[in-house]
Structures are given as C-alpha cells and as structure tokens.
Design a protein around this motif. Structure first.
Motif, PDB file in Angstrom:
ATOM      1  N   ILE A 185      37.640  41.646  46.844  1.00 22.93           N
ATOM      2  CA  ILE A 185      38.528  42.693  47.351  1.00 22.93           C
ATOM      3  C   ILE A 185      37.795  43.527  48.407  1.00 22.93           C
ATOM      4  N   THR A 186      36.551  43.913  48.077  1.00 22.63           N
ATOM      5  CA  THR A 186      35.814  44.731  49.036  1.00 22.63           C
ATOM      6  C   THR A 186      35.535  43.936  50.306  1.00 22.63           C
ATOM      7  N   ALA A 187      35.258  42.650  50.127  1.00 25.27           N
ATOM      8  CA  ALA A 187      34.963  41.839  51.308  1.00 25.27           C
ATOM      9  C   ALA A 187      36.236  41.468  52.059  1.00 25.27           C
ATOM     10  N   GLY A 188      37.382  41.704  51.399  1.00 27.69           N
ATOM     11  CA  GLY A 188      38.649  41.418  52.061  1.00 27.69           C
ATOM     12  C   GLY A 188      39.033  39.953  52.050  1.00 27.69           C
ATOM     13  N   THR A 189      38.319  39.099  51.266  1.00 28.04           N
ATOM     14  CA  THR A 189      38.685  37.684  51.226  1.00 28.04           C
ATOM     15  C   THR A 189      39.814  37.430  50.245  1.00 28.04           C
ATOM     16  N   TYR A 190      39.928  38.264  49.235  1.00 33.11           N
ATOM     17  CA  TYR A 190      40.965  38.135  48.199  1.00 33.11           C
ATOM     18  C   TYR A 190      41.037  36.724  47.621  1.00 33.11           C
ATOM     19  N   LEU A 191      39.915  36.143  47.302  1.00 34.91           N
ATOM     20  CA  LEU A 191      39.918  34.822  46.682  1.00 34.91           C
ATOM     21  C   LEU A 191      40.538  34.899  45.283  1.00 34.91           C
ATOM     22  N   ALA A 192      41.304  33.868  44.941  1.00 29.56           N
ATOM     23  CA  ALA A 192      41.937  33.854  43.618  1.00 29.56           C
ATOM     24  C   ALA A 192      40.923  33.394  42.582  1.00 29.56           C
ATOM     25  N   GLN A 193      40.010  34.243  42.257  1.00 29.74           N
ATOM     26  CA  GLN A 193      39.033  33.930  41.219  1.00 29.74           C
ATOM     27  C   GLN A 193      38.543  35.222  40.599  1.00 29.74           C
ATOM     28  N   SER A 194      37.941  35.086  39.424  1.00 24.54           N
ATOM     29  CA  SER A 194      37.497  36.293  38.737  1.00 24.54           C
ATOM     30  C   SER A 194      36.073  36.628  39.148  1.00 24.54           C
ATOM     31  N   GLU A 195      35.657  37.781  38.681  1.00 27.18           N
ATOM     32  CA  GLU A 195      34.270  38.182  38.861  1.00 27.18           C
ATOM     33  C   GLU A 195      33.381  37.198  38.113  1.00 27.18           C
ATOM     34  N   ARG A 196      32.125  37.093  38.558  1.00 21.57           N
ATOM     35  CA  ARG A 196      31.191  36.243  37.839  1.00 21.57           C
ATOM     36  C   ARG A 196      30.860  36.879  36.494  1.00 21.57           C
ATOM     37  N   LEU A 197      30.751  36.057  35.474  1.00 20.36           N
ATOM     38  CA  LEU A 197      30.501  36.608  34.141  1.00 20.36           C
ATOM     39  C   LEU A 197      29.050  37.057  34.027  1.00 20.36           C
ATOM     40  N   PRO A 198      28.807  38.041  33.160  1.00 20.80           N
ATOM     41  CA  PRO A 198      27.418  38.479  32.948  1.00 20.80           C
ATOM     42  C   PRO A 198      26.561  37.297  32.498  1.00 20.80           C
ATOM     43  N   GLU A 199      25.357  37.252  32.979  1.00 15.73           N
ATOM     44  CA  GLU A 199      24.539  36.065  32.817  1.00 15.73           C
ATOM     45  C   GLU A 199      24.254  35.708  31.360  1.00 15.73           C
TER      46      GLU A 199
END
Ligand code: ATP
Ligand code: MG
Lengths: 374, 518
Positions: A182-196
């Motif tokens: 969202i911040t980068a403005g790409t709006y990719l349809a994917q979630s945040e990366r999960l905590p390691e």
C-alpha cells in the motif's frame, strides 16, 4: 474396492513370492503404456518424446532441487488426500478441498500476524491447529446441512469453494493486504510476510522442503490408526458401507457423516496452513494450486487408504514437477501435460484392478492345491 | 443375442447334466466333484445345510462362476458359460436368494434392463409392458408394469424376477430359496405358479430349507453336504427323516419346551399406534405384556403390522401414540442406541440390509453394536485381541462356517450370515429380545440350535417377543400366542389352548370368542 485390512494382510503375507514381483511391475507397466501414448501425442506436436521424458524424469528426480520440489508438492496432496480418505470411507463426497485449503490458509495468515509476539514453538503448532479448525468449520457447514436437512454435499462443498475464493479475494485486498504494497502504491493482492518464527523449518538448505512433509506423513499414520483401530473410525466405515445396518446398531449416521466431512475439511485446512507457513510465508492468490481436486485423485489412487495415499501423493507430486519442467524445456502446451497425467491415472488404476483380480485367482488355486494335498 | 421379444425358436432344454463340478474359493472347497442332472418338465429340489454349496453349484450353471473342474452338458453337448448372458441365451434363468432388481425403476424398466430394444436406440417399454401383462396373467399373478419396484411387496418383487426370466425365454429356471422371504399364503401362490410353469414344459431347480415344501413340489431331491454330493432320490421314495439324515448326518431332535413359572412383566406395550410406510395406519392400539421367562409369539399374515410393531419397539419407527415400558421404565422416547444400552436386543427381519455390513469382516460384524463397550476398547481404541477371542467363540458355538474371522461376510453363504447375526444378538444377554423371523433362511440344524438358544434365554429370565410367519415355530416355542390382524391384537391364547386352525381363523380376522367356538 479399496484395499481393506485383510487384503493388506494378504499382500504382506505374499511378500517375497514371485507374485509380489509381478504386482510391483504391473503399475509400472501401466505407467509405461500411458507414457507411450503420450509419446505419440508428443510426436504429433513434433517434439522428440525421449528428450521430453528425460526432462520430465530429470526434473522430478534428477537433482536435489527436483526431489525436494516433488516432496513439497506431494505434501498438500497427501494432507488433502487424508481428509478425502475419511470422507469417502463414510460415503461422503467432499469436493470442497479448494475452499477448505483457502480458509485454512486465511486463518494461518491471520493468526501469526495477530499474535506476532508469540514464540515459534507456540506459534507454529497453534497456527496449524487454527488452520485445521478453519478448514473443519468449512467442512462442518456442508456436513451439518447434509445431516440435518439432507442437502447434497457435492453441491454445497462446491459452493463453499466459491465462497472461500471470494472471501480470500476480498480479505487479501482489504484487511490482510500487505501494508508495504500500500505504501509503495503497488497494491499487490497478497498479505504481509509472516513473522519469521512462524515459518516451518527448512529441512534442506536452499530448497523449499520443510517440516510440513514430516507432519503429513505422521498424520497419515494417525489417520490409518484412526480409521482402523478406533471406535470412531469403525463407525465412520460402517456408516459408509451400510448406513441401514449402522442405524440399526445404534450408530448415529448423519452425525458420523457430518463428522467425516468436518475432519476432511480440517485436513485440507492444514494443507492450506502448511502451504502458507512452509512455502510461501504469506498468503497469495492461487495458493491452492488445485490441490483440493488433485488430492481427491491421489486418495483414490491410493485406494482410499491413508498409507496408500503416501506413494500416490509422491507420484502425483513428481508428475506435477516433472511435467512443469518438461513443458518449459520443450515448449508444449500445458494441456498436453494434463492429458499425459490423466493417462497415467487411467492406466495405473486399471492395472491395479487387474492385478487384484489376478491375486484372487492365484489364491483360489492355492486353496485348491492345499485341499488336494490335505 | 439379445431381443426385445422373446424368441420361442430357442432350442428346448431337454436335459442338463453337471458332471464332477469342483469349485474353490479362498480357503473353501465349495463344490467337490458334484454331479447333478435335471430333465425337462421336472422339479428337482436341491437340499443341504447352510454353506453346503447349493448356491455355488447353481451360479455355475447360470454362468456367474466358472467351474474349476467338471463339465456342463446341455442336451448332451458341452457348454462353457462365461457370463449369465451365455446361460440366458441357451434358456437358463435364475431367481437369486437376494433379489437383483433396481428399486427406483419400474417393473417394465427392470425387465427390459440389459436387453436390446426392438427399436433401438429408443426404448420399447409399451411392448415390454404388454408382454409382462400377458406373462403375469398366464401364470396367475397380476403385476402392474408401470409400478416402481420399491412399491412392491417382497412376494411381488419375486414375481417380477420370475417374469424377467420368462421374458428372456428361460425354459430352465433356478429358484434359490424363493420361499425364504415369503409368507405361507405367498408360498401357496408361488407353488400354483410353479406348477403351471411345469405344465407348460418349463424345468425348475428349487432350493429350500423347508422339507415340506420340497416334498410338496419336487419330483427328485439332491442333497449336498460340505460341498459333496450325498445322493439323489425320487421324492416319492424318500421320507422327511431320511432327508434330514442325509443333510445333517444325524437326527434332529424335536423340541418340547416345558412351561416355566414366568417372572415379573419386563415389556409392556400400552395403546401403541403408528403409521406404516405408505402413510396408512399400521398399528391401531396395541396392548401387550411380556413377562420375564416367557416367549410370546406374534402370529399373523404378514403385512398386518408385524414389521411396524417390531420397529416401534426397537425405536427406529415413530410412534403416534402409546407407551412402551421396559422393566417399568418408559422407553418410548429413547433412541435405538439408548434402548439397546438399557437391555433391548432386536433381530431385524431384513438382516442382510439392517443387520450386517457386507464388506466388513466376520469379526467387525460381531461388534456392530458393542464396538464401543468398555469390554472391547481402551479409550477410543479397539481391543482386537479381546474381540477376537469373543468372536471366535461365537463362531464356534453357533457353527458359523467361515474360512476365518477376517473374511468379509459377503463371502459367506446366505444362511451363515444369518447365523452370525443371530449369534451376535443372542449373546448380548438382554432383558428383552425382539426376534423377527429368527430362522428365516437357516438350515434345519441351525434352526434347532436357534430354538434351543431362545428357550435357554427364556430360562434365564429374558422376555422374548417372537415374530414369525412360521406358525409351527410359533406354536412350538411360545408360552402365549398373540394374533395380529390389521394392526390390532385379535386375542392372546395360551399354548395348547387353541388349535392351529383356531389361530388361523383369528389371523383371518375372526374374533377370538368366535374362533374358539368353532
Ligand atoms: N464369492 C465367494 N467367495 C468366497 N467364498 C464363497 C463365495 N461364495 C460362496 N463361498 C463359500 O462357499 C461355501 C458354499 O456357499 P454357498 O453360498 O454355495 O452355500 P449354500 O449351500 O447356498 O448355503 P445357504 O443355504 O446358506 O445359502 C460357503 O462356505 C461360502 O462361504
Ligand atoms: Mg445359498
């Protein structure tokens, strides 16, 4: 008929006899025949079948990366297949694997993102459980509809697939959307990366192979014990084989049907969770890769037996990986790969049936000899 | 060769010989060098205990199994049948022990099933229906070709099977225990039909466990025991006792139960009302008490509410009105499971459908009710070792013929499946036992054994409700006999208080007072 306890016993007893050799060869022969027909199709497309198949086998088995990829693909197939074994044994048809994988994956994405402070040893098992629960809930709805209102489960499970898919599309574009996108403005349809710490441990460095594979194999043994050694499994099988007799012996038929569908959903849910935690580390569109359907084929191929589903899932995993490699190497249409896969299923299943009939014949002859001697 | 219209140009079967037929199944020699022959226009009866190999022998004649050894000669020429289609082609038909009709299809569709239509690819059901009407009139039973099979009674379904065979032009018809599922009245009707068929030149092979039927209809009898031929006799030259001896290898005792002092009331039915399957009133207020240590027999022409009554007691049919008390506890609203757990045992009439799982092994079937009992489990795990001990004891005591405990019961002979289910229910030591047609389809020796076990249970203080169409069975075993007619109990008589004729009158709807005066 799927192999029952007894047939397995018979099979192990025959171990070492010439029949054993023959039995192992027959599915291979079936597979070769299927590949032969595939070769003709390749020739028509002006592709050298030998190069194509070399790519296929080499792709699936020829390297560490190929083998690990095969195992990675076999894992969700096995997990979905285990659920299918339970449902089909109760004569309940679960076509809802896709949706159940999706909700399992959704839950397994949401949970670690919400409880990201938890340590790994707690977060991983609880996420798997949450994935199971979500898939189970997705199986429970058609289950209870069948039990209470006699709604056909094929219909409802298929509809639940559509609902799950749209639910994922919605969430992945709203609350679960990657803030970075969202911040980068790409709006990719994917979630945040999960905590390691929520990721499944990688078994071989530089590959995708993860502990989920071991979990799946352990679950296969547990499902086997569940179906054949426990009272609940006994009831599920009785309901599947003769609902009338089950009812007359005081077994609650609708309850057990709903239960089997719930469990089937749960296993598909774990498959979704394992894909997220083990492979992608985030939720993406197309997370199911069709495992919800190919898992059914793997289970049927494995004789609806949890342990039989292990080699079946491996075979299909290998075909998926190898087919992919072959397609990229020799530039054939994707549909040709599907056609060859279909042929393999057809011929290997056919040869399995044939070998079973042969086994019966041999047994009869043996019984006769015994009688004449005795 | 298949046909929409039956051909009469088929060669007539004059003589069928089966020579030295041997057939093995895993662990069983089902037929051991058996010779059997049948001539045109004769009724040849086939006798033998459960598992003697009767059905197996006949299935080979019908092309369902291929003999391992031996020859089948028809009119002196050897034939090999690879499938029933081959047997049908030479004019052999078979009515199976368990019917093979499709319940959701009509009579005409069932008869036409698998045959070529006269106007392919369209069906010619009108023609088929006309021929069915013709055939059913010819042999004295009207069947509506457009009726659905599930709507028909068992007797009617059997007629459809016979018509199906005749339609296919069968001149030799094998009847595998056709009377096991019929009421005495239906048996009489069937015999009328069979006699008419013989008069028209048909040849029949007739399997039954009931000697009086064999004596009444057959010209010759062949007896099998343990897969071996014991002998073939002219029916007119052999006595019932001789046949029993040939079958069982010993005499069968006549039971003569002594009256017992009965205990307290264990089962009490008050004003029970219920609907039947077709939405009619099946039970119109049943009142009955059964004491511990007592067998109450329920006599009646089938279809007067016996099945509904048994199902209400078992808790698998909804009651509209009335209460059921077991040891003074109201069980009317308990589901089946709870009734079983509190001491009810129920032997359903349709044991193949309601009492057994065909693909399950012998052992698994033994534990259909009790698989979760603490005796055979550790938590949720089944204790196979203990199950095995119990199952093998049961199989031994009831003389169930099976290659092993892990054999799927679909491989057992019909009578042995029945025995196994009986064994399971009789071994549960219930408070109340409801036994519907307990000896249907089992051989003479097993019948004797089951009767003994029922009497033994009675001595142990169990209340037994015996529902049977076999009036002899009821009269021998029961302390009291209740007669059911159109959903009401016409009267209850002590044993020896009424003659068989008087009970028969009550079964026909004549009131008890009137019947007892005749
Ligand atoms: N398909 C099968 N597979 C294995 N064993 C079988 C099969 N059919 C029959 N048998 C065995 O063969 C034996 C003879 O069986 P069959 O059905 O011919 O008996 P039967 O004389 O008809 O008995 P019943 O009066 O009980 O019907 C039995 O021991 C049975 O277990
Ligand atoms: Mg039989």
């Amino acid at each position: 008929m799927p192999p029952e306890k007894e047939e397995i016993a018979v099979r192990t007893r025959r171990f070492g006899s010439p029949g054993m050799f023959f039995n192992a060869l027959l599915p291979l022969a079936g597979m070769l025949l299927a590949l032969l027909i595939g070769a003709v199709m390749l020739l028509i497309l002006k592709v050298n079948p030998l190069t194509a198949y070399a790519e296929m086998v080499g792709g699936a088995l020829g390297s560490v990366s190929g083998i690990t990829q095969t195992l990675v693909k076999a894992t969700p197939l096995l997990l979905v297949g285990l659920g299918i074994c339970i449902a089909f044994r109760a004569s309940v048809i679960n076509i809802g694997g896709e949706g159940q994988i999706i909700v399992g994956a959704l839950a397994a994405t949401w949970f670690p993102l919400t409880f990201r402070m938890w340590p790994g040893w707690l977060l991983v098992p609880s996420t798997l459980l949450v994935g199971f629960a979500a898939g189970a809930a997705w199986g429970f709805i058609p289950g209870i509809l069948k039990a209470r209102l006699k709604v056909n489960e094929i219909l409802t499970t298929v509809m639940m697939n559509a609902i799950a898919l749209q639910l994922m599309n919605l969430l992945i574009r709203s609350v679960l959307m990657d803030p970075a996108g969202i911040t980068a403005g790409t709006y990719l349809a994917q979630s945040e990366r999960l905590p390691e710490q929520s990721w499944l441990t990688r078994l071989v460095p530089q590959t995708l192979l993860h502990t989920g594979t071991l979990i799946a194999v352990a679950l296969a043994v547990i499902v086997y014990i569940f179906l054949w050694r426990t009272t609940i499994g006994y009831r599920i099988r009785a309901v599947g084989l003769n609902p009338d007799a089950a009812r007359f012996s005081g077994i609650n038929v609708p309850f057990n049907q709903a239960l089997s569908l719930t469990l089937a959903g749960g296993f598909a849910g774990i498959a979704g969770a394992v894909e997220v935690l083990g492979v992608q580390h985030r939720l993406l569109e197309g997370i199911t890769s069709g495992y919800g359907f190919s898992g059914i084929v793997a289970a049927l191929f494995g004789g609806l037996h949890p342990l039989g589903t292990i080699p079946a899932a491996l075979l299909f995993g290998g075909l998926l990986v190898g087919g992919d490699k072959m397609q990229r190497a020799v530039q054939v249409p994707n549909s040709l790969i599907d056609a060859i896969l279909g042929l393999v299923v057809l011929f290997v299943v056919g040869s399995a049936l044939w070998s079973r009939r042969w086994a019966a014949r041999r047994q009869m002859a043996a019984a006769k000899n015994q009688k004449e001697l005795g | 060769m298949a046909h929409g219209v039956p051909t009469n140009e088929k060669q007539q079967i004059q003589r069928v010989e089966m020579c030295n037929i041997t057939k093995c199944f895993p662990g069983v020699l089902a037929n051991d060098r058996v010779c059997f022959d049948v001539n045109q226009g004769e009724v040849h009866a086939l006798l033998g205990e459960n598992g003697a190999g009767k059905s197996t022998l006949m299935r080979q004649l019908y092309g369902l199994y291929r003999p391992d050894e031996g020859e089948i000669l028809i009119n002196g020429r050897p034939y090999t049948f690879n499938s029933p289609a081959d047997a049908i082609e030479v004019g052999i038909g078979m009515i199976h022990q368990h019917f093979m009709l499709v319940p959701t299809m009509t009579v005409a569709e069932n008869v036409a099933l698998g045959l070529k239509s006269s106007r392919e690819p369209m069906l010619d059901l009108d023609k088929v229906s006309a021929r069915i009407r013709e055939l059913s009139q010819l042999y004295g039973s009207i069947i509506d070709p457009s009726a659905y099979v599930w709507q028909l009674s068992v007797g009617e379904q059997q007629r459809v099977e016979i018509i199906k065979a005749l339609y296919r032009g069968a001149s030799l018809i094998i009847l595998d225990e056709p009377t096991a599922v019929l009421t005495p009245q239906e048996v009489n009707d069937l015999f009328v039909t069979l006699k008419r068929m013989v008069k028209d030149g048909h040849t029949l092979i007739f399997i039954s466990h009931k000697l009086h039927e064999v004596m009444a209809i057959s010209n010759r009898v062949t007896v099998l025991r343990d897969g071996c031929l014991i002998g073939t006799r002219l029916t007119s030259e052999v006595t019932r006792n001789e046949l029993v001896k040939m079958m069982v290898g010993r005499d069968v005792r006549q039971l003569n139960p002594q009256p017992l002092k009965s205990g307290p009331v264990r089962l009490e039915i008050q004003g029970l009302q219920a609907m039947g399957d077709r939405g009619t009133e099946a039970l119109r207020g049943i009142n009955l008490q059964i004491h511990g240590g007592e067998i109450v027999g329920l006599a009646g022409v089938s279809g007067n509410g016996q099945r509904e009554l048994a199902e209400c007691l078992a808790g698998v049919r909804k009651t509209n009105h009335g209460t059921i008390l077991m040891d003074s506890v109201d069980i009317s609203f308990m589901p089946l499971k709870q009734r079983i757990d509190s001491g009810l045992a129920y032997i359903p009439e349709e044991r193949m459908r309601d009492g057994a799982v065909r693909e399950f092994s012998v052992q698994e079937n033994v534990f259909l009710h009790d698989h979760a009992s603490p005796k055979y489990t550790h938590g949720i795990f089944l204790d196979f070792a203990r199950m095995r001990v119990f199952a093998s004891e049961l199989v031994k005591n009831f003389n169930v013929k099976t290659p092993g405990l892990d054999t799927p019961i679909k491989n057992l002979s019909g009578g042995n499946i029945q025995k196994l289910i009986m064994a399971r229910e009789l071994s549960r030591q219930p408070k109340v036992l409801i036994a519907a047609q307990p000896t249907r389809g089992v051989d003479i020796g097993a019948t004797e054994y089951i009767h003994q076990r029922l009497l033994q249970q009675r001595e142990e203080g169990i209340a037994i409700f015996l529902i049977s169409e076999d009036l002899d069975e009821i009269c021998v075993l029961s302390d009291r006999i209740a007669v059911l007619y159109e959903g009401r109990i016409m009267g209850i008589v002590e044993r020896n208080e009424a003659t068989v004729e008087q009970i028969g009158l009550m079964m026909a709807g004549i009131s008890m007072t009137e019947a007892m005066q005749r």
